[in-house]
Design an enzyme around this catalytic site. Sequence first.
Site, mmCIF file in Angstrom:
data_model
loop_
_atom_site.group_PDB
_atom_site.id
_atom_site.type_symbol
_atom_site.label_atom_id
_atom_site.label_comp_id
_atom_site.label_asym_id
_atom_site.label_seq_id
_atom_site.Cartn_x
_atom_site.Cartn_y
_atom_site.Cartn_z
ATOM 1 N N ASN B 116 21.193 -40.164 14.145
ATOM 2 C CA ASN B 116 19.675 -39.326 14.253
ATOM 3 C C ASN B 116 18.615 -39.913 13.957
ATOM 4 O OD1 ASN B 116 21.729 -36.948 14.543
ATOM 5 N ND2 ASN B 116 21.787 -37.184 12.362
ATOM 6 N N CYS B 258 26.724 -34.820 11.333
ATOM 7 C CA CYS B 258 27.756 -34.668 10.376
ATOM 8 C C CYS B 258 28.413 -33.618 9.857
ATOM 9 C CB CYS B 258 27.421 -35.610 9.177
ATOM 10 S SG CYS B 258 26.090 -34.887 8.291
#
Lengths: 98, 489
Positions: B116, B258
């Site tokens: 990210n 995640c």
Amino acid sequence: MSVECIKQPEGRVLCKFSGHIDTRKCLESERDVVSSIECARSIIFDLDGVEYIDSSFLRLCGKAYYKVNAGNFSIINVTPAVKKIFKIAGLAERLNLG
Amino acid sequence: MSIEAAKKRADDFLVKAKESAAIFSQLSQEHVDRIVKAVYEAGFKNRVKLAKMAVKETGMGRWEDKVIKNVVGSLFVYEDIKNLKTVGILSDDRETGIMEIAQPIGPILAIIPVTNPTSTVIFKTLIALKARNPIIISPHQKAIGCCVETAKICYEAALKEDAPENCIQWTREEPIDFATFDIKDYYAETQALMSHPKLSLIIATGGGGVVKAAYTSGTPAYGVGSGNVPILIDKSADISFAVKNILISKTFDNGTICASEQSIVVEQSIADAVIKEFKAQGGYFLSEEEIKKVEKVAFDREREIMSAGVVGQSVEKIAQLAGINVPAGTSVLLAPLKGVGDDYPLSSEILCPILAFYVARDFNYAVKTCIDLNFHGGMGHSAGIYANDDGVIKEFSTEMSAGRILVNTPSSQGAIGGIFNKIHTSLTLGCGTAGKNITTDNITAKHLINIQRVARRRGNERFSNFDANLFYDESLSTDEILRKFNLNY
């Protein structure tokens, strides 16, 4: 912000600053200050009445410091708030803050 | 690069950052808010360009989803923090006599993950600046270009609002040429920054190695833990809705978040219905033979973690790597497994569109399977449940070791807040002590100020009216002392 540089005996230059020293105002005054301290043997920045400083002023302090070697540059009459700025920046001891 | 050279380099960054911190500490709330607004607007304006840069450079995820991540990192984070007070007196309670004052904490080092990258740069910059702290962006070595571009865009916008010089710095100007560069030098540089005495805090988002390095550097750090998110679909759930939401989440940016779902656990009584629904919505159930092939490419047996080669990859790419055929348009690969642990590699965290699938005898067995999954590398992170029975939700939540339990919500987007719920929007998710973190909070601007407490004198009536010498008398029982201590109170 305003600044007045006074030449004193024995090559000493006293620069009296006041007001709010932001980037623009500091850059406007920088040339005058630098020319006033050109031949100085010792320099004092008097910050009585200064309530705000910017990064450009820290750099100006650095220039003055290197101009006259350590020990011959000092900053006097700082307010507690401005003293804290120099302490956070890690410059208070080096710049001989009074 | 020698250790000395790395230290010198770190020193250059931190001297500038410290001066910036000093100037920053004078700024008013109004001024800070103007800077933060300008940075959010710049990040938001460049959301598409930065998303495409990130995908091109990292080879991970989908640019459309990275756009949404940039929207979350800019717009949603801004909306979450814009009214937060981070300067001056936060509260003053005359009754308790306690006044709270916010102080900036100083230079922050932001470790940015490859999964990210641009969204995390915008997010961490916004929360750091909101709390009047300069930030140094340290990108993952494979995401330097897009991170530096993001940082420059943010810095330019901040300076236009008279932010302090060097309030945003970045550790590299250009992407690394891996042909000539020793990656160990990059680690040495990061290490020198992390352990620099002038650094106040590290916000470490990334893999276990970099988070541990942050924690052992001697500098305070907010880190993250690894996830292994179990999702329980209860028999009270709206099955079609549940499957749809799971797919929205698991396919988002090819599963790079995640907090994305890793395993689906269902009771026997609804298993057929769930399987049917997954199939109807593009899920492909792997055979035992196909599972073995996928395991080989998705899990690194030597390092006992997911293989980097599948992270953020599409179903097509994974199928190609594994040498299996899947129908066109397949959304996720589902692997029916009989157990959890090292013998079942797909029961671990794998950040791509693969889901483990478990059928349990009843609710209790389903919860127990979720506990096994949760404790298999995902403690403290996140878990999810689809149910319409509050008792079931409470029972499940109590048994999970998770900072966030997402209810009837896609876990990727749910855990980062702002889209499907009201938890703080963040791309750094605390996993509590179970995940080796100090908090289970979603890290945001409020974590980046020091709060001073001015404690005015307020008497303790019982203590002032009590003969303190009685505390020294060992012949008195606790009950006797307490009776006198509380007398007439």
